[in-house]
Design a protein around this motif. Structure first.
Motif, PDB file in Angstrom:
ATOM      1  N   ARG A 131      26.364 -66.516  63.551  1.00 52.64           N
ATOM      2  CA  ARG A 131      26.637 -66.741  62.692  1.00 52.64           C
ATOM      3  C   ARG A 131      26.655 -67.672  61.202  1.00 52.64           C
ATOM      4  O   ARG A 131      26.371 -67.046  60.845  1.00 52.64           O
ATOM      5  CB  ARG A 131      28.348 -66.294  62.379  1.00 52.64           C
ATOM      6  CG  ARG A 131      27.862 -64.344  63.534  1.00 52.64           C
ATOM      7  CD  ARG A 131      29.470 -62.989  63.197  1.00 52.64           C
ATOM      8  NE  ARG A 131      29.377 -62.355  63.888  1.00 52.64           N
ATOM      9  CZ  ARG A 131      29.771 -62.024  65.079  1.00 52.64           C
ATOM     10  NH1 ARG A 131      30.052 -62.996  65.667  1.00 52.64           N
ATOM     11  NH2 ARG A 131      29.434 -61.103  66.058  1.00 52.64           N
ATOM     12  N   ARG A 184      28.523 -67.568  71.703  1.00 57.46           N
ATOM     13  CA  ARG A 184      27.127 -68.245  70.998  1.00 57.46           C
ATOM     14  C   ARG A 184      26.703 -67.356  69.487  1.00 57.46           C
ATOM     15  O   ARG A 184      25.689 -67.388  68.866  1.00 57.46           O
ATOM     16  CB  ARG A 184      26.187 -67.186  72.553  1.00 57.46           C
ATOM     17  CG  ARG A 184      24.538 -66.934  72.137  1.00 57.46           C
ATOM     18  CD  ARG A 184      23.688 -68.345  71.531  1.00 57.46           C
ATOM     19  NE  ARG A 184      22.345 -68.103  71.575  1.00 57.46           N
ATOM     20  CZ  ARG A 184      21.725 -68.758  70.425  1.00 57.46           C
ATOM     21  NH1 ARG A 184      22.444 -68.913  69.744  1.00 57.46           N
ATOM     22  NH2 ARG A 184      20.417 -68.582  70.382  1.00 57.46           N
ATOM     23  N   GLN A 185      27.274 -65.663  69.693  1.00 60.09           N
ATOM     24  CA  GLN A 185      27.321 -64.961  68.790  1.00 60.09           C
ATOM     25  C   GLN A 185      27.717 -65.866  67.896  1.00 60.09           C
ATOM     26  O   GLN A 185      27.874 -65.814  66.264  1.00 60.09           O
ATOM     27  CB  GLN A 185      28.413 -63.510  68.702  1.00 60.09           C
ATOM     28  CG  GLN A 185      27.988 -62.910  70.163  1.00 60.09           C
ATOM     29  CD  GLN A 185      28.511 -61.028  70.200  1.00 60.09           C
ATOM     30  OE1 GLN A 185      29.426 -61.390  69.501  1.00 60.09           O
ATOM     31  NE2 GLN A 185      28.741 -61.089  71.797  1.00 60.09           N
ATOM     32  N   ASP A 186      29.141 -66.893  67.694  1.00 61.10           N
ATOM     33  CA  ASP A 186      29.706 -67.425  66.444  1.00 61.10           C
ATOM     34  C   ASP A 186      28.526 -68.417  66.143  1.00 61.10           C
ATOM     35  O   ASP A 186      29.177 -68.711  64.983  1.00 61.10           O
ATOM     36  CB  ASP A 186      30.884 -68.068  66.954  1.00 61.10           C
ATOM     37  CG  ASP A 186      32.148 -66.895  67.292  1.00 61.10           C
ATOM     38  OD1 ASP A 186      31.903 -65.651  66.860  1.00 61.10           O
ATOM     39  OD2 ASP A 186      32.704 -67.430  67.449  1.00 61.10           O
ATOM     40  N   LEU A 246      26.237 -60.800  75.250  1.00 63.29           N
ATOM     41  CA  LEU A 246      26.146 -62.882  74.935  1.00 63.29           C
ATOM     42  C   LEU A 246      27.659 -63.245  74.501  1.00 63.29           C
ATOM     43  O   LEU A 246      28.527 -62.687  74.294  1.00 63.29           O
ATOM     44  CB  LEU A 246      25.450 -62.600  73.191  1.00 63.29           C
ATOM     45  CG  LEU A 246      24.018 -61.916  73.361  1.00 63.29           C
ATOM     46  CD1 LEU A 246      23.978 -62.665  71.572  1.00 63.29           C
ATOM     47  CD2 LEU A 246      23.596 -63.133  73.822  1.00 63.29           C
ATOM     48  N   ASP A 287      20.490 -57.300  71.803  1.00 64.15           N
ATOM     49  CA  ASP A 287      20.388 -59.539  72.803  1.00 64.15           C
ATOM     50  C   ASP A 287      19.107 -59.623  73.152  1.00 64.15           C
ATOM     51  O   ASP A 287      18.732 -60.591  74.042  1.00 64.15           O
ATOM     52  CB  ASP A 287      21.213 -58.795  74.057  1.00 64.15           C
ATOM     53  CG  ASP A 287      23.077 -58.573  74.478  1.00 64.15           C
ATOM     54  OD1 ASP A 287      23.134 -58.971  72.400  1.00 64.15           O
ATOM     55  OD2 ASP A 287      23.348 -58.315  75.023  1.00 64.15           O
ATOM     56  N   PHE A 327      25.913 -57.740  66.335  1.00 63.88           N
ATOM     57  CA  PHE A 327      25.344 -57.531  68.422  1.00 63.88           C
ATOM     58  C   PHE A 327      25.715 -56.933  68.960  1.00 63.88           C
ATOM     59  O   PHE A 327      26.581 -56.249  69.282  1.00 63.88           O
ATOM     60  CB  PHE A 327      25.395 -59.172  68.521  1.00 63.88           C
ATOM     61  CG  PHE A 327      25.606 -60.395  67.915  1.00 63.88           C
ATOM     62  CD1 PHE A 327      24.366 -61.007  67.772  1.00 63.88           C
ATOM     63  CD2 PHE A 327      26.790 -60.749  67.091  1.00 63.88           C
ATOM     64  CE1 PHE A 327      23.692 -61.856  67.245  1.00 63.88           C
ATOM     65  CE2 PHE A 327      26.518 -61.758  66.424  1.00 63.88           C
ATOM     66  CZ  PHE A 327      24.871 -62.822  67.016  1.00 63.88           C
ATOM     67  N   SER A 359      30.808 -65.011  73.141  1.00 61.08           N
ATOM     68  CA  SER A 359      31.754 -64.523  72.166  1.00 61.08           C
ATOM     69  C   SER A 359      31.076 -66.578  70.890  1.00 61.08           C
ATOM     70  O   SER A 359      30.541 -66.120  70.239  1.00 61.08           O
ATOM     71  CB  SER A 359      32.814 -64.557  71.698  1.00 61.08           C
ATOM     72  OG  SER A 359      33.532 -63.797  72.433  1.00 61.08           O
ATOM     73  N   SER A 371      27.244 -55.672  73.273  1.00 61.25           N
ATOM     74  CA  SER A 371      26.123 -57.071  73.513  1.00 61.25           C
ATOM     75  C   SER A 371      26.768 -57.570  74.183  1.00 61.25           C
ATOM     76  O   SER A 371      28.041 -57.833  74.691  1.00 61.25           O
ATOM     77  CB  SER A 371      26.253 -58.125  72.617  1.00 61.25           C
ATOM     78  OG  SER A 371      25.775 -59.137  72.530  1.00 61.25           O
ATOM     79  N   VAL A 427      17.615 -62.150  70.980  1.00 62.95           N
ATOM     80  CA  VAL A 427      18.153 -63.438  70.858  1.00 62.95           C
ATOM     81  C   VAL A 427      17.520 -63.907  72.194  1.00 62.95           C
ATOM     82  O   VAL A 427      17.162 -64.910  72.362  1.00 62.95           O
ATOM     83  CB  VAL A 427      19.811 -62.812  70.809  1.00 62.95           C
ATOM     84  CG1 VAL A 427      20.418 -64.454  71.262  1.00 62.95           C
ATOM     85  CG2 VAL A 427      20.032 -62.666  69.955  1.00 62.95           C
TER      86      VAL A 427
END
Length: 342
Positions: free
Chosen positions: A165, A160-162, A156, A207, A185, A158, A154, A210
């Motif tokens: 989540r 944005r990923q967090d 994205l 991604d 991701f 970190s 991914s 998203v």
């Protein structure tokens, strides 16, 4: 004492040596009586393997102990069997195209019924009893296969990923309890906007999906849908069905050595059925409602996916983008479920 009636000549081999014996054959009720110099035996006709009539070729009688008797007078042997009705039904069956075709159709129908009803039923039971350790192993191997063939890391951030989540922690079951899963991701140049679930509860968001969503609630609708697949063990059931069909094939053709080794690939490439997609959509509506998220978000994203899918060929993967049933039809059905309050 040799029974009275028709007698035909034959050549007998006892299966233990190359010596031939000239013999005579006659019927004593349901038993075939064989007699010659140095050999005599009675055997039930029902346990003998008698070759089918084929022109003027000799008829072969094969015994359970490996002995063989050759009868050159095929017509006489047929008359012998017919004299007490021993060969009548079999001869008629072999000579009747209707019976042969009907038998083939019956066998085909039984096989089809087994595949359509029996295999899914058995697969459902296998999936329900599969040990958690094996589920984790299959899921890990499946993700490895996907990472190798279709997925890339991914891009994205970190943060944005967090954030996604954290948003996913809002998801609750219809009973209000938190749902256990792992959100990861990836990116994919071939799959486009998509998401999928692995049997152990790992949810993979791409991604491209998203980027397509207007807000996090739409992405949570995707996660809820994929959790529906996990809850109902759709991936495991598909894998078990594929393994069952493969087992039948390898039992028939031989070589079962690679069956389990290919299971993760089967799981990775499987399409979800109409029934499975509907079940996951209904589950998602209940999950979103229990989590305080508008269920309409699922229908909204399905319509966006339908637009992006135009002109794209299926990649053979059973994720949210699966076209069975069509995405727009699924979106309309979700709208109906929401309006009905289900």
């Amino acid at each position: 004492m040799e029974p009275e009636g028709l007698v035909v000549a034959g050549v007998f081999f006892d299966g233990r040596s190359a010596q031939r014996h000239d013999v005579t054959l006659s019927l004593d009720g349901a038993q075939l009586y064989l007699r010659g110099a140095g050999c005599e035996r009675r055997d039930a006709v029902s346990v003998l393997r008698i070759s089918a009539p084929l022109g003027r070729t000799p008829r072969l009688i094969r015994y359970a102990d490996g002995a063989v008797c050759e009868v050159r007078d095929a017509a006489g042997f047929d008359a012998l069997l017919e004299s007490q009705g021993q060969g009548r039904w079999l001869h008629r069956a072999e000579s009747s195209a209707r019976i042969v075709v009907a038998s083939l159709l019956l066998v085909a129908a039984l096989i089809a019924a087994g595949l359509y009803w029996g295999v899914p039923l058995a697969a459902n039971g296998v999936a329900a009893e599969m040990p958690a350790s094996l589920v984790r192993q299959f899921s890990r191997q499946t993700l490895d296969v996907l990472d190798h063939q279709w997925l890339q890391p991914s891009t994205l951030p970190s943060s944005r990923q967090d954030a996604l989540r954290v948003a996913a922690q809002r998801l609750r079951s219809a009973e209000g309890s938190p749902l256990a899963f792992k959100l990861v991701f990836r990116a994919s140049k071939t799959m486009g906007p998509n998401a999928f679930a692995l049997p152990d509860g790992t949810i993979v968001l791409l991604d491209e999906l998203v980027a397509l969503a207007d807000n996090d609630d739409e992405l949570m609708a995707v996660v809820a849908h994929e959790l529906g697949h996990v809850r109902h063990r759709h991936g495991l059931r598909l894998m078990a069905q594929g393994a069952a069909v493969g087992l039948l094939a390898t039992w028939w053709f031989g070589d079962v050595s690679t069956l389990l080794a290919t299971a993760p690939t089967v799981l990775a490439q499987a399409h979800y059925s109409r029934e499975f997609e509907t079940e996951a959509d209904d589950d998602a509506v209940r999950t979103l409602r229990a989590s305080g998220i508008a269920p309409e978000c699922l229908a909204t994203l399905l319509r966006k996916l339908a637009v992006t899918q135009k002109g794209r060929e299926s990649q053979g993967f059973g994720g949210l983008l699966d076209s069975h049933p069509a995405l727009l039809a699924r979106a309309r059905r979700v709208d109906g479920e929401v309006s009905a309050g289900r």
